[in-house]
Design an enzyme around this catalytic site. Sequence first.
Site, PDB file in Angstrom:
ATOM      1  N   ILE A  16       0.838  -1.204   0.000  1.00 53.69           N
ATOM      2  CA  ILE A  16       0.000   0.000   0.000  1.00 53.69           C
ATOM      3  C   ILE A  16       0.868   1.248   0.000  1.00 53.69           C
ATOM      4  O   ILE A  16       0.623   2.204  -0.711  1.00 53.69           O
ATOM      5  CB  ILE A  16      -0.936   0.026   1.229  1.00 53.69           C
ATOM      6  CG1 ILE A  16      -1.872  -1.184   1.220  1.00 53.69           C
ATOM      7  CG2 ILE A  16      -1.751   1.312   1.244  1.00 53.69           C
ATOM      8  CD1 ILE A  16      -2.710  -1.340   2.476  1.00 53.69           C
ATOM      9  N   GLY A  19       6.118   4.146   4.790  1.00 52.26           N
ATOM     10  CA  GLY A  19       6.150   5.297   5.696  1.00 52.26           C
ATOM     11  C   GLY A  19       7.543   5.498   6.238  1.00 52.26           C
ATOM     12  O   GLY A  19       8.505   4.875   5.780  1.00 52.26           O
ATOM     13  N   ALA A  20       7.640   6.377   7.217  1.00 49.50           N
ATOM     14  CA  ALA A  20       8.936   6.731   7.780  1.00 49.50           C
ATOM     15  C   ALA A  20       9.609   5.529   8.437  1.00 49.50           C
ATOM     16  O   ALA A  20      10.819   5.390   8.393  1.00 49.50           O
ATOM     17  CB  ALA A  20       8.764   7.859   8.785  1.00 49.50           C
ATOM     18  N   TYR A  21       8.824   4.666   9.027  1.00 50.05           N
ATOM     19  CA  TYR A  21       9.457   3.570   9.752  1.00 50.05           C
ATOM     20  C   TYR A  21       8.929   2.194   9.353  1.00 50.05           C
ATOM     21  O   TYR A  21       8.871   1.292  10.135  1.00 50.05           O
ATOM     22  CB  TYR A  21       9.355   3.778  11.264  1.00 50.05           C
ATOM     23  CG  TYR A  21       7.961   4.098  11.751  1.00 50.05           C
ATOM     24  CD1 TYR A  21       7.096   3.083  12.111  1.00 50.05           C
ATOM     25  CD2 TYR A  21       7.523   5.430  11.836  1.00 50.05           C
ATOM     26  CE1 TYR A  21       5.831   3.369  12.552  1.00 50.05           C
ATOM     27  CE2 TYR A  21       6.257   5.713  12.280  1.00 50.05           C
ATOM     28  CZ  TYR A  21       5.414   4.683  12.635  1.00 50.05           C
ATOM     29  OH  TYR A  21       4.158   4.974  13.070  1.00 50.05           O
ATOM     30  N   GLY A  22       8.527   2.051   8.110  1.00 52.98           N
ATOM     31  CA  GLY A  22       8.115   0.725   7.693  1.00 52.98           C
ATOM     32  C   GLY A  22       7.231   0.763   6.463  1.00 52.98           C
ATOM     33  O   GLY A  22       6.957   1.831   5.906  1.00 52.98           O
ATOM     34  N   VAL A  24       3.630  -0.597   4.514  1.00 56.10           N
ATOM     35  CA  VAL A  24       2.274  -1.063   4.783  1.00 56.10           C
ATOM     36  C   VAL A  24       1.802  -1.934   3.606  1.00 56.10           C
ATOM     37  O   VAL A  24       1.973  -1.565   2.451  1.00 56.10           O
ATOM     38  CB  VAL A  24       1.302   0.128   4.987  1.00 56.10           C
ATOM     39  CG1 VAL A  24      -0.085  -0.377   5.356  1.00 56.10           C
ATOM     40  CG2 VAL A  24       1.818   1.065   6.074  1.00 56.10           C
ATOM     41  N   LYS A  39       1.314  -3.382   8.886  1.00 53.12           N
ATOM     42  CA  LYS A  39       2.348  -2.345   8.957  1.00 53.12           C
ATOM     43  C   LYS A  39       3.584  -3.004   9.539  1.00 53.12           C
ATOM     44  O   LYS A  39       3.586  -3.432  10.698  1.00 53.12           O
ATOM     45  CB  LYS A  39       1.845  -1.231   9.871  1.00 53.12           C
ATOM     46  CG  LYS A  39       2.706   0.008   9.894  1.00 53.12           C
ATOM     47  CD  LYS A  39       1.928   1.078  10.648  1.00 53.12           C
ATOM     48  CE  LYS A  39       2.644   2.391  10.739  1.00 53.12           C
ATOM     49  NZ  LYS A  39       1.780   3.405  11.362  1.00 53.12           N
ATOM     50  N   ASP A 142      -1.251  14.769  14.753  1.00 51.99           N
ATOM     51  CA  ASP A 142      -0.856  14.714  13.344  1.00 51.99           C
ATOM     52  C   ASP A 142      -2.077  14.424  12.471  1.00 51.99           C
ATOM     53  O   ASP A 142      -2.020  13.582  11.575  1.00 51.99           O
ATOM     54  CB  ASP A 142       0.229  13.653  13.144  1.00 51.99           C
ATOM     55  CG  ASP A 142       0.911  13.776  11.792  1.00 51.99           C
ATOM     56  OD1 ASP A 142       0.861  14.882  11.194  1.00 51.99           O
ATOM     57  OD2 ASP A 142       1.488  12.781  11.323  1.00 51.99           O
TER      58      ASP A 142
END
Lengths: 332, 286
Positions: A16, A19-22, A24, A39, A142
Site C-alpha cells: 500500500i 512510511g517513515a518507519y516501515g 504497509v 504495517k 498529526d
Amino acid sequence: MEVKSESRNYSVMSEIGTGAYGTVYKARDCESGKVVALKKVRLHTGEEGIPMSTLREIGLLKHLGQLEPQNIVRLLDVCYGGISGNNEMNLTLVFEYIDMDLSTYLDRCPSPGLEPSKIKELAHQLVSGVDFLHSHRIIHRDLKPQNILVNCDGHLKLADFGLARVYGFQMALTSVVVTLWYRAPEVLLQSQYATPVDLWSVGCIFAELFRRKPLFCGTSDVDQLYKIFDVIGLPLEEDWPEVSLPWSSFRPSPPRPLKLYVSDICPQGLDLLQRLLCFTPADRLTATQALAHGYFRDDTASPSSASSEASSSSQSSAEGDSQGSNPELVCR
Amino acid sequence: MANDAHWWANADITADIYASMKRKEEQHIVFVGQSPQLHLRRYLVDWMAILCEKFEIDRHVLHLAVYMLDRFMDRYAIVQESQLHLLAFTCLQISTKFEEREEKVSKLSTYHGQSTITSANKEDYLQMELLLLQFFDWNITAPSAAHFLGYFLTEASGKCEKSFRNDYRDDCSEYSNVYMHKYTNYFLEISLQDHAFSFAKPSLIAASCIAASRVCLQLSPTWTAGLTKITQYKWEHIGPYIERMLRTHDVDEKAAKLQSKEKTNYSSEKTISYCGEAAVSYSRAL
C-alpha cells in the site's frame, strides 16, 4: 510472503505504501479470509529498542481498542518475527483494512465536490473520533487527510498514532509535530500546546472537505503563519504568546471573510469553521463543544431545516430522506 | 506553563478523562507481592527515582515504570541482580517513551555508567522490552496515583473548596497550595518506596496523599465532604493508608532531627534543633 503470529497467518496481497518507519501491505487473514492492512516495522537489535512511535501507536490503540471506538482504526494483532542473520527482527501491526484515505477520497470525488450532507457526515465522524481521543487522555497531533481513513460506505476512522501521546492533568506539551499545513499557530510559534491543536487541524480539514484542496499551504513555519494570518487576520498584540518570534514581525492584516475561501459552506458550517480556526487555543471550540454546534444539530433535528440553508438547498432535497431525518445515521 | 496551566480546567473533557482513568484502574493487573526478590524492590525503586531526577523525567513516568516493575517481578522470578537492573531500567525506558516529551527520551548510551546497559547487550535490552510489552499485551496506559493526584488537586483548588485551602487567611491560599503540593509529592514518593501501597488502587493512594498532607499542614477537618465527593473515598477507606504514610513521615522526621542534632552537637554552635517541615509550615501559616 507470509507473516505468522502465534494465532494467525496472513498472506500479503499488495504493497500500500511506505512510511517513515516501515512498509504497509494489504493482506489476507488466511483463516478468516478477511482483508487486513499490515504495517511492518523493522527493528535492529543494535538500536534503541522499539521505536517510540511504534510503542505509542500500539500502546494507545490497545488502550482504545478495548472500548471499540467507532471512529478509530482497529488494531487487530501484533506479530513478532525472530531475529534474522543480520540482527534484524520484524514487528508487524495488523490493522483492519480500510479502502482509502481522505486525501484519495477527496481526489476521487467528481466535480462539483461532496454533497453538503456527506460533508456533514464526515465532519461529524472526524470530530467524534477526536472527542473520543481527547476524553481518553490522548492528543493525536498529526491529523491530516492522509491519516484519516474512509471506507467506500463513508465510514471514517482516524489512523496513524505514531505521533500521538498521552497527556497529564498538569502537563503542557512542547516540541513540534503535525504536518505543516494542518499545524495550529501555537505549534508553529513553538509555544506550549495541548488538545486544541487537534481542533485546529479539524478546522483545516473541515474546510478542505468543501474545497477539495488544502486551506493553508505554507512552505515553511513562518510562511504557514503568513498564510494563516492572511485569512484569519493578525491577532491582537495582547493575545500573542510569549515566544521568540515577535508579533511585530508580521504585518497587520484584517481578517477576511472565510466564505471567500470556502464558498459552498452554509452559515452554520461557516460559524463552526470560524470557531475552530481561532488563534487563541483557549477560545477554540473543544471537540465536545464542536459536536454540540448547531451545524451538526440543525438538519438532524428536523429534516426540513437542512433545506433552509440557501447554499445547500438543491442537494439536500435530493439527499434529505436518506440523511436528514435520522441522527443515528450520521455517526454510525 | 503559567499561561496554560489550566488549559483543560474549563474543558468538559475533564470529567470524561477522570471516568476513563477510573475505568482503566479497575483493569490494572492485581499486585500480589509474591516475588522472591521483593526485598530488593525498594533498592530498585530508589535507583529508578534517582535516574528520573538526574534526567529530569516526569514523576508520571516513574509511577508507570514502578507499576510495570511490580507486576513483572510478581510473576517472573529473576535470580541475577544484573537482570533485575535491566528489568528496572527497561520499565523506565518504556514508560519514558510512552509518557514523556520526545526530547526527554534519551538514547541508551546516555545511561552508560548509570546501569548495566552497554552496547554489548542492546540485544538483551530489546528482548527484555519485548518480553515486558508482551507480558502487558502492550497495554501500558495505566493511570497512576500521580495522575489521580493531579486531577484531585486541580479539581479541589479549582472548585475553591474553602477548607482545602488555608482556613486562616485568604491571602495565604497561594502559599498553602505550594505546601500542599510539596507534601503531596512527598507522600507520593513514599507510596512508591513501600510495596504495601502497590496493593491499593492508585486513586485511593492519591486521596490518602492529600489527607496525610492535610494532617501535616494541620488543616482541619482532615477529610471534608468536598474531598469525599471529588475523590469518591470516605475516611474509612483512606484511614489505614494515611496511618502508614504518617508513620513513615515520623521516621523520616526523626532521622532528620537526629541528623541535625548530630550536626549541632558537632559544631556546638546553634542550640535550635530542626523541628521538621510540618511545624515550620504550620507556624508560618498561622
